[in-house]
Design a protein around this motif. Structure first.
Motif, PDB file in Angstrom:
ATOM      1  N   VAL A 425       0.851  -1.190   0.000  1.00  9.18           N
ATOM      2  CA  VAL A 425       0.000   0.000   0.000  1.00  9.18           C
ATOM      3  C   VAL A 425       0.884   1.235   0.000  1.00  9.18           C
ATOM      4  CG1 VAL A 425      -1.786   1.272   1.241  1.00  9.18           C
ATOM      5  CG2 VAL A 425      -1.823  -1.221   1.219  1.00  9.18           C
ATOM      6  N   GLN A 426       0.596   2.157  -0.886  1.00  7.52           N
ATOM      7  CA  GLN A 426       1.347   3.400  -0.973  1.00  7.52           C
ATOM      8  C   GLN A 426       0.385   4.578  -1.023  1.00  7.52           C
ATOM      9  OE1 GLN A 426       3.777   2.520  -4.507  1.00  7.52           O
ATOM     10  NE2 GLN A 426       5.581   2.526  -3.181  1.00  7.52           N
ATOM     11  N   GLY A 427       0.807   5.688  -0.428  1.00  6.92           N
ATOM     12  CA  GLY A 427       0.010   6.910  -0.464  1.00  6.92           C
ATOM     13  C   GLY A 427       0.907   8.102  -0.714  1.00  6.92           C
ATOM     14  N   THR A 428       0.555   8.923  -1.679  1.00 10.44           N
ATOM     15  CA  THR A 428       1.332  10.123  -1.995  1.00 10.44           C
ATOM     16  C   THR A 428       0.413  11.330  -1.967  1.00 10.44           C
ATOM     17  OG1 THR A 428       1.010   9.762  -4.382  1.00 10.44           O
ATOM     18  CG2 THR A 428       3.021   8.885  -3.391  1.00 10.44           C
ATOM     19  N   LEU A 429       0.951  12.441  -1.519  1.00 17.72           N
ATOM     20  CA  LEU A 429       0.193  13.672  -1.352  1.00 17.72           C
ATOM     21  C   LEU A 429       0.824  14.751  -2.217  1.00 17.72           C
ATOM     22  CD1 LEU A 429      -2.238  14.244   0.557  1.00 17.72           C
ATOM     23  CD2 LEU A 429      -0.623  15.394   2.074  1.00 17.72           C
ATOM     24  N   ARG A 430      -0.010  15.442  -2.997  1.00 17.34           N
ATOM     25  CA  ARG A 430       0.493  16.523  -3.857  1.00 17.34           C
ATOM     26  C   ARG A 430      -0.428  17.730  -3.720  1.00 17.34           C
ATOM     27  NH1 ARG A 430       3.821  16.622  -8.380  1.00 17.34           N
ATOM     28  NH2 ARG A 430       3.782  14.352  -8.581  1.00 17.34           N
ATOM     29  N   ARG A 431       0.162  18.903  -3.550  1.00 17.75           N
ATOM     30  CA  ARG A 431      -0.601  20.135  -3.377  1.00 17.75           C
ATOM     31  C   ARG A 431      -1.182  20.589  -4.709  1.00 17.75           C
ATOM     32  NH1 ARG A 431       0.542  25.691  -3.552  1.00 17.75           N
ATOM     33  NH2 ARG A 431      -0.669  26.951  -2.090  1.00 17.75           N
ATOM     34  N   LEU A 432      -2.451  21.061  -4.676  1.00 16.09           N
ATOM     35  CA  LEU A 432      -3.101  21.606  -5.866  1.00 16.09           C
ATOM     36  C   LEU A 432      -2.752  23.081  -6.013  1.00 16.09           C
ATOM     37  CD1 LEU A 432      -6.642  19.993  -5.464  1.00 16.09           C
ATOM     38  CD2 LEU A 432      -4.740  19.166  -6.840  1.00 16.09           C
ATOM     39  N   ASP A 433      -2.907  23.597  -7.235  1.00 17.05           N
ATOM     40  CA  ASP A 433      -2.615  25.014  -7.452  1.00 17.05           C
ATOM     41  C   ASP A 433      -3.774  25.874  -6.953  1.00 17.05           C
ATOM     42  OD1 ASP A 433      -4.621  24.887  -9.353  1.00 17.05           O
ATOM     43  OD2 ASP A 433      -3.248  24.777 -11.059  1.00 17.05           O
ATOM     44  N   SER A 434      -3.683  27.172  -7.207  1.00 15.63           N
ATOM     45  CA  SER A 434      -4.681  28.106  -6.685  1.00 15.63           C
ATOM     46  C   SER A 434      -6.065  27.871  -7.275  1.00 15.63           C
ATOM     47  CB  SER A 434      -4.239  29.547  -6.962  1.00 15.63           C
ATOM     48  OG  SER A 434      -4.041  29.748  -8.365  1.00 15.63           O
ATOM     49  N   ASN A 435      -6.125  27.191  -8.421  1.00 14.13           N
ATOM     50  CA  ASN A 435      -7.412  26.878  -9.055  1.00 14.13           C
ATOM     51  C   ASN A 435      -7.890  25.470  -8.731  1.00 14.13           C
ATOM     52  OD1 ASN A 435      -7.650  29.412 -10.415  1.00 14.13           O
ATOM     53  ND2 ASN A 435      -6.132  28.698 -11.922  1.00 14.13           N
ATOM     54  N   ASN A 436      -7.257  24.880  -7.702  1.00 11.43           N
ATOM     55  CA  ASN A 436      -7.589  23.503  -7.300  1.00 11.43           C
ATOM     56  C   ASN A 436      -7.356  22.501  -8.418  1.00 11.43           C
ATOM     57  OD1 ASN A 436      -8.151  23.785  -4.598  1.00 11.43           O
ATOM     58  ND2 ASN A 436     -10.349  24.077  -4.888  1.00 11.43           N
ATOM     59  N   LYS A 437      -6.348  22.766  -9.251  1.00 13.69           N
ATOM     60  CA  LYS A 437      -5.961  21.847 -10.317  1.00 13.69           C
ATOM     61  C   LYS A 437      -4.655  21.163  -9.942  1.00 13.69           C
ATOM     62  CE  LYS A 437      -9.406  23.130 -12.961  1.00 13.69           C
ATOM     63  NZ  LYS A 437     -10.545  22.223 -13.217  1.00 13.69           N
ATOM     64  N   ARG A 438      -4.436  19.990 -10.524  1.00  9.10           N
ATOM     65  CA  ARG A 438      -3.209  19.240 -10.255  1.00  9.10           C
ATOM     66  C   ARG A 438      -2.007  20.023 -10.761  1.00  9.10           C
ATOM     67  NH1 ARG A 438      -1.635  13.618  -9.819  1.00  9.10           N
ATOM     68  NH2 ARG A 438       0.465  13.311 -10.640  1.00  9.10           N
ATOM     69  N   ASN A 439      -0.989  20.088  -9.953  1.00 12.01           N
ATOM     70  CA  ASN A 439       0.226  20.805 -10.312  1.00 12.01           C
ATOM     71  C   ASN A 439       1.393  19.834 -10.182  1.00 12.01           C
ATOM     72  OD1 ASN A 439       2.322  22.524 -10.749  1.00 12.01           O
ATOM     73  ND2 ASN A 439       1.790  23.998  -9.139  1.00 12.01           N
ATOM     74  N   SER A 466      -0.441  25.438   2.990  1.00 16.91           N
ATOM     75  CA  SER A 466      -1.873  25.674   2.911  1.00 16.91           C
ATOM     76  C   SER A 466      -2.375  25.331   1.518  1.00 16.91           C
ATOM     77  CB  SER A 466      -2.190  27.139   3.241  1.00 16.91           C
ATOM     78  OG  SER A 466      -1.564  27.989   2.291  1.00 16.91           O
ATOM     79  N   GLY A 467      -3.666  25.152   1.397  1.00 21.42           N
ATOM     80  CA  GLY A 467      -4.262  24.817   0.110  1.00 21.42           C
ATOM     81  C   GLY A 467      -4.733  23.377   0.064  1.00 21.42           C
ATOM     82  N   SER A 468      -5.509  23.073  -0.958  1.00 21.84           N
ATOM     83  CA  SER A 468      -6.037  21.717  -1.119  1.00 21.84           C
ATOM     84  C   SER A 468      -4.976  20.790  -1.689  1.00 21.84           C
ATOM     85  CB  SER A 468      -7.264  21.750  -2.037  1.00 21.84           C
ATOM     86  OG  SER A 468      -8.266  22.580  -1.497  1.00 21.84           O
ATOM     87  N   HIS A 469      -5.152  19.495  -1.437  1.00 17.39           N
ATOM     88  CA  HIS A 469      -4.184  18.488  -1.879  1.00 17.39           C
ATOM     89  C   HIS A 469      -4.901  17.308  -2.522  1.00 17.39           C
ATOM     90  CE1 HIS A 469      -1.722  20.812   0.879  1.00 17.39           C
ATOM     91  NE2 HIS A 469      -0.647  20.141   0.510  1.00 17.39           N
ATOM     92  N   LEU A 470      -4.145  16.542  -3.286  1.00 19.62           N
ATOM     93  CA  LEU A 470      -4.615  15.272  -3.840  1.00 19.62           C
ATOM     94  C   LEU A 470      -3.883  14.146  -3.138  1.00 19.62           C
ATOM     95  CD1 LEU A 470      -4.977  15.470  -7.740  1.00 19.62           C
ATOM     96  CD2 LEU A 470      -6.776  15.196  -6.043  1.00 19.62           C
ATOM     97  N   LEU A 471      -4.656  13.197  -2.596  1.00 17.14           N
ATOM     98  CA  LEU A 471      -4.079  12.012  -1.964  1.00 17.14           C
ATOM     99  C   LEU A 471      -4.320  10.820  -2.886  1.00 17.14           C
ATOM    100  CD1 LEU A 471      -2.787  10.543   0.461  1.00 17.14           C
ATOM    101  CD2 LEU A 471      -5.101  10.248   1.383  1.00 17.14           C
ATOM    102  N   ASN A 472      -3.235  10.258  -3.384  1.00 12.36           N
ATOM    103  CA  ASN A 472      -3.323   9.111  -4.280  1.00 12.36           C
ATOM    104  C   ASN A 472      -2.928   7.855  -3.504  1.00 12.36           C
ATOM    105  OD1 ASN A 472      -3.682   7.712  -6.742  1.00 12.36           O
ATOM    106  ND2 ASN A 472      -1.480   7.729  -7.078  1.00 12.36           N
TER     107      ASN A 472
END
Length: 710
Positions: A425-439, A466-472
């Motif tokens: 099991v793996q989990g990676t976290l990446r911060r989204l840009d100011s428009n809540n898009k993947r960066n 700060s800001g929203s993130h994507l957890l994969n």
């Protein structure tokens, strides 16, 4: 280019027994579309075969392509479906089948007669035509065919049994030049030619038909070998799957036998234990009975002397004369007086045993143990797409700098939770840009994974930006259900469009977990999902029912009704869960039940409505229908005195907590409004407050205060 091959058809074949074959034939003669025996079998480029009419039915009005219903591979016939070649392999098998069916009343139609009710009895070896009795005689009389060899259907069947379908091959003739067989092949046009056609292709590279066929055979053999080599892993996999299916049945039989033997043994052990308990009860009964019988004898012996004396005395009194009474009286009196003061052995008088016999079965513990007894391990592989994260707050938002924990439940392909660990099991976290898009330019951080060894995994993540993130989240390299997950740090932006805010003040959750926000300076209430997706807007600027002027506090009751503090209109408005206005109460003023710019709202455990009356410096209490009940608090800075109260909440113990804005404190009252204590003072240091605007209590009974100007 038009295909000039004569298609061989057996449309005249009739079968009085219906159209069906054995399902286990090596090559099926049943069309997968119409579920009947092939009629003019057409071969698609994907090498799947269907009846000509069925292929016609695959054509779309809006498209010139045809999609195979079995493999979905698309084909685009240039000049209609007749450009798809006849599958001669199936055609020959159909002929063989038709000949075999003649033994059961079926027949070929004569190829020479124009009617379809003339049964063929012979075939010409040279013309390869099926002939009825009349046409066979005519064939023998005609000078052109006089010396042709004509064989009966029975003899033809014998040939088929010896040589197979090849014995029924027919020659192909040129459509342009009637009666001319194909002899040559044009390599450029990829077309079969008769002697007459060769002249039209004299500038093309042509070869004898047999030579071209031999070369094509070589190419087919090479392609066949490559396809066989390429399909070898698939074949091996198929064999493995089939073997595994058989092994599954064997395993099921074995496991069922083991389960039966195990529980049969358990039943034997339970019955043995029951017999032991029965024996133990019998021993206890025997022991108790013997002791009580011995005690009974001792008591009866002690009692007998008294009984004898008393009995004699009674007889003397009843039957004795005066002389007799005087003679025996002194003796009887002395003995009875002795018996009256006789000391009995207390050990004998107290029962040496009681009747208590009890069976304690610890049924709950046994039931729990029984429920856990035995486990079926199938080694079923984890299915990532069936695995998911348990819904919790950490799945929806990611506060900066705080460790958040998630629980992943792995499941197999039939959605059964796994009971063992060991998956990657793996989990990676990446911060989204100011428009809540993947960066993709932002750096990924890895989540901590703990294998709980029971099919569940703990995923711990933390964000420092700060800001929203994507957890994969992946299991064995494949994403789980719902991955990647968007973790919201915030949602919304400044503006007046739907989903935007202008000075939002308060929020709460409805009974479905949606977020309801008072969009104060846009004079409306907006509803979002917990992931920040806009759902709807309630109200607009105005004074009419359902309209707002600077709304602040919001609360939701157990039925889903939404209570909104319409501050600028000095009232409380109540809406249905769908946002329909129901009723309102309040009004501008300082009398009981009137409001001077109401701000916060909360519902207590009895569904009473508590309102912070900001400019009247008090708390007013209404019932759930908006009827005034009582108030508490007044202007001041002592405990229980308020100065512009704003936020309000109810602690789990029923205490009322109020953000006392202009006193820079939090006031705490009992459930009946009696003041208890307060905390906080004006300042910027830790534990000091500056115009607090809201207050709530978390699940750990911590008091959370919105410290506005700090």
């Amino acid at each position: 280019m038009e295909n000039i091959l004569d298609s061989y058809r057996i449309d005249g074949y009739q079968n009085t027994n219906g159209l069906s074959i054995k399902a286990n034939e090596e090559i099926s003669l049943i069309c997968n579309i119409c579920k009947k025996r092939f009629n003019t079998p057409r071969l698609l480029p994907c090498l799947h075969t269907f009846c000509h009419k069925c292929v016609e039915g695959l054509k779309s009005i809006n498209s010139s392509t045809i999609a195979c219903p079995l493999c979905q591979k698309e084909a685009k016939p240039m000049n209609g479906t007749t450009t798809f070649p006849i599958n001669f392999v199936i055609n020959n098998l159909l002929n063989v089948k038709a000949l075999q069916d003649t033994k059961r009343g079926s027949f070929f139609c004569c190829d020479s007669c124009e009617t379809e009710d003339s049964a063929a009895k012979y075939r010409c070896d040279q013309c390869l035509q099926f002939l009825c009795d009349f046409c066979a005689q005519a064939h023998r009389r005609m000078s052109v065919t006089r010396y042709h060899v004509i064989v009966s259907i029975e003899e033809l069947l014998n040939r088929v049994e010896l040589s197979g379908p090849v014995a029924l091959q027919r020659p192909y003739f040129c459509k342009r030049h009637k009666g001319e067989p194909f002899r040559y092949y044009c390599q450029g046009c990829q077309e079969q030619l008769c002697r007459e056609c060769v002249e039209q292709h004299r500038t093309h590279a042509t070869t004898l038909l047999e030579e071209a066929a031999t070369q094509t055979k070589r190419s087919i053999i090479q392609a066949l070998k490559k396809a066989q080599v390429n399909s070898k892993p698939v074949v091996n996999s198929l064999l493995t799957v089939k073997s595994t299916m058989k092994d599954v049945d064997k395993s099921v039989t074995h496991v069922n036998n083991v389960i039966k033997k195990t529980f049969d043994r358990l039943i034997e052990l339970l019955q043995l234990r029951a017999r032991e308990l029965f024996n133990e009860v019998e021993v206890i009964r025997t022991t108790k009975t013997k002791l009580l019988q011995r005690q009974q004898q001792q008591i009866e012996t002690s009692l007998q002397t008294t009984v004898t004396g008393c009995t004699l005395a009674e007889h003397v009194l009843k039957e004795g004369s005066s002389v007799e009474i005087l003679n025996l009286g002194p003796h009887i009196i002395n003995r009875l007086e002795e018996l009256a003061i006789q000391k009995y052995n207390k050990a004998i008088l107290q029962p040496q045993e009681d009747s208590h016999i009890e069976f304690t079965n610890e049924d709950d513990i046994f039931q729990q143990s029984l429920n856990r007894f035995g486990r079926i391990n199938s080694n079923a592989k984890t299915c990532p797409s069936a695995s998911s994260i348990v819904d919790c707050p950490a799945l929806h938002y990611c506060p900066t700098g705080k460790r958040m924990a998630l629980t992943l439940i792995t499941r197999d392909s039939v959605n059964t939770p796994r009971r063992t660990g060991g998956d990657k099991v793996q989990g990676t976290l990446r911060r989204l840009d100011s428009n809540n898009k993947r960066n993709d330019s932002t750096k990924e951080s890895k989540a901590e994974i703990t294998d709980n060894r029971d099919g569940t995994y703990t995923i711990v993540y933390s964000t420092w930006n700060s800001g929203s993130h994507l957890l994969n989240v992946t299991v064995n390299g494949a994403p789980i259900a719902g991955s990647p997950v968007k973790l919201l740090h915030s949602f919304g932006s400044s503006g007046s469009n739907l989903g935007q805010f202008n000075s939002p003040h308060c929020l709460t959750l409805d009974i479905d977990g949606n977020v309801i926000v008072s969009d104060t300076n846009n004079h409306r209430v907006q509803v979002f999902s917990r992931k920040g997706v806009f759902i709807k807007s309630i109200g607009s600027s105005g004074v009419e029912p359902g309209e707002f002027h600077h709304p602040h506090g919001i609360a939701v009751d157990k039925d889903g009704k939404i209570f909104v503090v319409d501050s600028g209109n000095y009232r409380i408005q109540v809406f249905s869960p769908d946002g329909e206005h129901l009723y309102h109460f309040g009004g501008k003023g300082n009398n009981p039940g009137q409001l001077g710019f109401p701000w916060g709202i909360v519902l207590d455990h009895s569904s009473n409505i508590l309102i912070t009356d900001y400019k009247n410096h008090r708390i007013q209490v209404f019932d759930r229908n908006g009827k005034y009940r009582y108030l508490f608090g007044s202007r001041g800075n002592d405990t229980g005195r308020l100065n512009n109260p704003t936020g309000i909440t109810i602690a789990p113990g029923g205490q009322i907590m109020v953000a006392d804005r202009s006193n820079h404190a939090v006031q705490i009252f009992a459930a009946d409004g009696m003041p208890l204590h307060k905390f906080g003072s004006k300042g910027t240091d830790v534990s000091q407050l500056k115009f607090p605007g809201g207050v709530c209590v978390d699940n750990n009974n911590n008091v959370v205060v919105a410290d506005t100007f700090n």
